[in-house]
Design a protein around this motif. Structure first.
Motif, PDB file in Angstrom:
ATOM      1  N   PRO A  22       0.851  -1.186   0.000  1.00 58.82           N
ATOM      2  CA  PRO A  22       0.000   0.000   0.000  1.00 58.82           C
ATOM      3  C   PRO A  22       0.889   1.239   0.000  1.00 58.82           C
ATOM      4  O   PRO A  22       2.100   1.143   0.241  1.00 58.82           O
ATOM      5  CB  PRO A  22      -0.745  -0.117   1.343  1.00 58.82           C
ATOM      6  N   ARG A  23       0.315   2.385  -0.252  1.00 63.52           N
ATOM      7  CA  ARG A  23       1.123   3.612  -0.196  1.00 63.52           C
ATOM      8  C   ARG A  23       1.545   3.930   1.236  1.00 63.52           C
ATOM      9  O   ARG A  23       2.654   4.417   1.471  1.00 63.52           O
ATOM     10  CB  ARG A  23       0.339   4.791  -0.772  1.00 63.52           C
ATOM     11  N   ASN A  24       0.673   3.662   2.178  1.00 66.76           N
ATOM     12  CA  ASN A  24       0.928   4.038   3.574  1.00 66.76           C
ATOM     13  C   ASN A  24       1.822   2.996   4.250  1.00 66.76           C
ATOM     14  O   ASN A  24       1.387   2.209   5.094  1.00 66.76           O
ATOM     15  CB  ASN A  24      -0.400   4.161   4.327  1.00 66.76           C
ATOM     16  N   CYS A  25       3.091   2.988   3.842  1.00 63.93           N
ATOM     17  CA  CYS A  25       4.050   2.074   4.451  1.00 63.93           C
ATOM     18  C   CYS A  25       5.456   2.630   4.268  1.00 63.93           C
ATOM     19  O   CYS A  25       5.674   3.589   3.524  1.00 63.93           O
ATOM     20  CB  CYS A  25       3.939   0.661   3.862  1.00 63.93           C
ATOM     21  N   VAL A  26       6.399   2.019   4.971  1.00 63.62           N
ATOM     22  CA  VAL A  26       7.813   2.363   4.855  1.00 63.62           C
ATOM     23  C   VAL A  26       8.539   1.129   4.346  1.00 63.62           C
ATOM     24  O   VAL A  26       8.434   0.057   4.958  1.00 63.62           O
ATOM     25  CB  VAL A  26       8.403   2.806   6.203  1.00 63.62           C
ATOM     26  N   VAL A  27       9.267   1.259   3.248  1.00 63.89           N
ATOM     27  CA  VAL A  27       9.952   0.116   2.660  1.00 63.89           C
ATOM     28  C   VAL A  27      11.449   0.200   2.944  1.00 63.89           C
ATOM     29  O   VAL A  27      12.054   1.273   2.910  1.00 63.89           O
ATOM     30  CB  VAL A  27       9.698   0.020   1.137  1.00 63.89           C
ATOM     31  N   TYR A  28      12.016  -0.953   3.249  1.00 59.42           N
ATOM     32  CA  TYR A  28      13.448  -1.122   3.501  1.00 59.42           C
ATOM     33  C   TYR A  28      13.954  -2.271   2.638  1.00 59.42           C
ATOM     34  O   TYR A  28      13.214  -3.219   2.374  1.00 59.42           O
ATOM     35  CB  TYR A  28      13.713  -1.496   4.965  1.00 59.42           C
ATOM     36  N   THR A  29      15.220  -2.213   2.233  1.00 60.77           N
ATOM     37  CA  THR A  29      15.827  -3.428   1.686  1.00 60.77           C
ATOM     38  C   THR A  29      16.033  -4.409   2.832  1.00 60.77           C
ATOM     39  O   THR A  29      15.775  -5.603   2.722  1.00 60.77           O
ATOM     40  CB  THR A  29      17.158  -3.117   0.993  1.00 60.77           C
ATOM     41  N   GLY A  30      16.513  -3.912   3.957  1.00 60.40           N
ATOM     42  CA  GLY A  30      16.663  -4.684   5.185  1.00 60.40           C
ATOM     43  C   GLY A  30      16.784  -3.721   6.340  1.00 60.40           C
ATOM     44  O   GLY A  30      16.990  -2.521   6.151  1.00 60.40           O
ATOM     45  N   THR A  31      16.620  -4.211   7.557  1.00 56.58           N
ATOM     46  CA  THR A  31      16.765  -3.382   8.751  1.00 56.58           C
ATOM     47  C   THR A  31      18.003  -3.838   9.520  1.00 56.58           C
ATOM     48  O   THR A  31      18.761  -4.697   9.067  1.00 56.58           O
ATOM     49  CB  THR A  31      15.534  -3.500   9.664  1.00 56.58           C
ATOM     50  N   HIS A  32      18.174  -3.285  10.725  1.00 55.92           N
ATOM     51  CA  HIS A  32      19.330  -3.648  11.545  1.00 55.92           C
ATOM     52  C   HIS A  32      19.335  -5.121  11.924  1.00 55.92           C
ATOM     53  O   HIS A  32      20.374  -5.658  12.306  1.00 55.92           O
ATOM     54  CB  HIS A  32      19.363  -2.789  12.813  1.00 55.92           C
ATOM     55  N   ASP A  33      18.183  -5.790  11.847  1.00 52.73           N
ATOM     56  CA  ASP A  33      18.107  -7.218  12.171  1.00 52.73           C
ATOM     57  C   ASP A  33      18.303  -8.111  10.956  1.00 52.73           C
ATOM     58  O   ASP A  33      18.225  -9.341  11.081  1.00 52.73           O
ATOM     59  CB  ASP A  33      16.751  -7.539  12.816  1.00 52.73           C
ATOM     60  N   ASN A  34      18.515  -7.522   9.789  1.00 53.15           N
ATOM     61  CA  ASN A  34      18.714  -8.292   8.556  1.00 53.15           C
ATOM     62  C   ASN A  34      20.143  -8.144   8.068  1.00 53.15           C
ATOM     63  O   ASN A  34      20.855  -7.216   8.450  1.00 53.15           O
ATOM     64  CB  ASN A  34      17.767  -7.794   7.457  1.00 53.15           C
TER      65      ASN A  34
END
Length: 495
Positions: free
Chosen positions: A381-393
């Protein structure tokens, strides 16, 4: 509005003094963000690190991490002499934090600065202590007592102190007055530096996304000062503790060990403890990421003393009632919900009811152990934040090197990845090009680094939370390249 940012812990900034700090290099990174068209700097919790050097196992929900205090700034303000810190051993590896050296040397230096601050800035110190008294006094005494008892957890202190008997507390404050003053001064110095850094970032058009851990450490001033907020027995031991159940990632589940909240009691006073905690975080950050959002819907409770998480059970959390109280007391706030992992329909409903953006992690979209979770860009959805990975990935390059071959093949085909330019650029472009309102990249991925630059591997101990950028990596060339990509996908800030 579409926008972009970078995830980089303050500890991971370059520094000759053992760990990233809130000084000139932090402002240099803000300049890099500004030049590259980034609107956000996402960090990890800035509270003191505890067990395993994790910012998610802190001695306080409110205090700042003394390690992040910039020593050069203290020297420029006359609180240190260069020779009082520049001659000490801060470690030989510029890409790793040596927490053992920090523990041995940092406080020696900060004690010198704190004495001078107390003598030269009494009015500023008095104002800070008055404004932050609701948490500062308990924290300062907690840390003084912790030093007195050789770092032992508060549950091993003498019974009158464990039970916070008034006379025992009064005696301790009197006996440990110099230490209590030291811990107050350290916090005053910390938040002066933090306020100046945040102000600088905001003036450069950069907002800071902070991070609020859901649970607190059992060995913390939070639990010691207000044990009635938690599920503890008559001996102040947890009845059950936090974790998550077995899944494809961990056969025994994850046993975090944090005490659980007494939600019924909290509801009775309008969640006052939580409201103070969230209000404080919203004052020091521009946007707040709340970790483990699903815990507000239901939480996993494991019997205290269990060896793993297999014997736990799900219990109901406070649900939307909690967030209605947040909005009633504070109004509508900029909050990001960390909704990663297995999500039930009730968690999805709660997220929709709050209206908060959730998180999408590209790497998880190709994990064969976790199908149908909605992490592929065509499902966002538009209302989200996308990451390739976070500090746990893992980093993108690390993930491509170590993930199961079938997962890598799926990612390569779906994202049209090209090894010649670097897999990280292809994956980041997919995130920037998605419909997500906000796209956040790890700094390690912009640098094309491998698993050696991973921040944390959950359920492991050893090398976590130690990675740092090498000096000189925030180049104009990289900033200009990043700005061009940000512009390409319509994520530059409006001018």
């Amino acid at each position: 509005m579409r926008s972009a940012g970078i995830l980089l812990p303050v500890t991971s900034l370059p520094s000759p003094w053992g760990v990233g700090t809130m000084g000139r290099t932090a402002r240099g990174f803000v300049d890099f963000l500004h030049r590259s068209g980034q609107s956000y700097w996402q960090i990890l919790p800035i509270c003191p690190t505890g067990y395993g050097n994790s910012p998610y196992q802190s001695f306080s929900s409110f205090a700042g991490n003394p390690y992040l205090i910039d020593l050069d700034t203290l020297a420029r303000s006359g609180l240190l002499e260069p020779g009082e810190y520049q001659t000490l051993d801060w470690g030989s590896d510029p890409e790793k934090v040596d927490y053992g050296l920090l523990y041995r040397n940092r406080y020696t230096v900060l004690r010198i600065a704190a004495k001078r601050y107390e003598r030269r800035c009494p009015a500023r110190l008095a104002d800070f202590c008055r404004e932050q008294a609701s948490w500062l006094e308990d924290y300062a005494l907690f840390m003084a007592l912790k030093d007195r008892f050789g770092g032992a957890p508060w549950t091993e202190w003498p019974l009158p102190l464990r039970r916070r008997e008034p006379q025992a507390l009064a005696d301790a404050r009197a006996q440990l007055e110099p230490e209590v003053r030291f811990w107050r001064c350290v916090q005053a110095i910390f938040f002066e530096q933090w306020e100046k850094l945040k102000t600088y970032a905001n003036r450069q058009g950069v907002q800071i996304i902070g991070d609020l851990p859901f649970y607190v450490s059992g060995d913390s001033a939070d639990v010691w000062a207000d044990p009635g907020q938690f599920q503890l027995d008559e001996n102040l031991q947890p009845i059950e503790v936090a974790g998550c159940p077995p899944d494809g990632f961990a056969a025994g589940g994850q046993l975090w060990g944090n005490p659980l909240f007494d939600w019924e009691r909290m509801k009775a006073d309008g969640y006052a403890w939580w409201m103070r905690r969230i209000a404080f975080q919203l004052r020091i950050y521009d946007v707040l990421r709340i970790d483990h959002f699903r815990g507000f819907d239901s939480y996993y409770a494991i019997p205290y003393g269990a060896q793993d998480a297999r014997g736990g059970r799900w219990r109901p959390g406070p649900g939307i009632d909690f967030f209605k109280e947040v909005e009633r007391q504070m109004g509508r706030q900029n909050i990001i919900a960390e909704d990663l992992g297995f999500l039930t329909p009730s968690v999805r409903t709660l997220l929709a009811q709050t209206g908060f953006p959730g998180m999408k992690v590209l790497e998880l979209g190709f994990d064969s152990r976790d199908t149908g979770s909605g992490y592929l860009p065509h499902t966002y959805p538009r209302n989200c934040v996308v990451y390739t990975g976070t500090h746990d990935n893992d980093t993108v390059q690390g993930w491509m090197a170590h993930a199961p071959r079938e997962d890598v093949a799926r990612a390569t085909a779906y994202l049209r990845l090209n090894e010649a330019e670097g897999y990280h650029w292809g994956m980041m472009r997919s995130a920037w090009g998605s419909v997500a309102d906000l796209a956040i990249m790890q700094m390690q991925d912009l640098l094309g680094l491998g698993s050696e630059a991973r921040i944390n591997t959950p359920s492991t101990m050893g090398d976590n939370w130690t990675w740092r950028c090498r000096p000189g990596v925030f180049t104009d060339q990289l900033a200009d390249t990043l700005r061009a990509e940000t512009a390409q996908y319509g994520r530059l800030p409006e001018t």
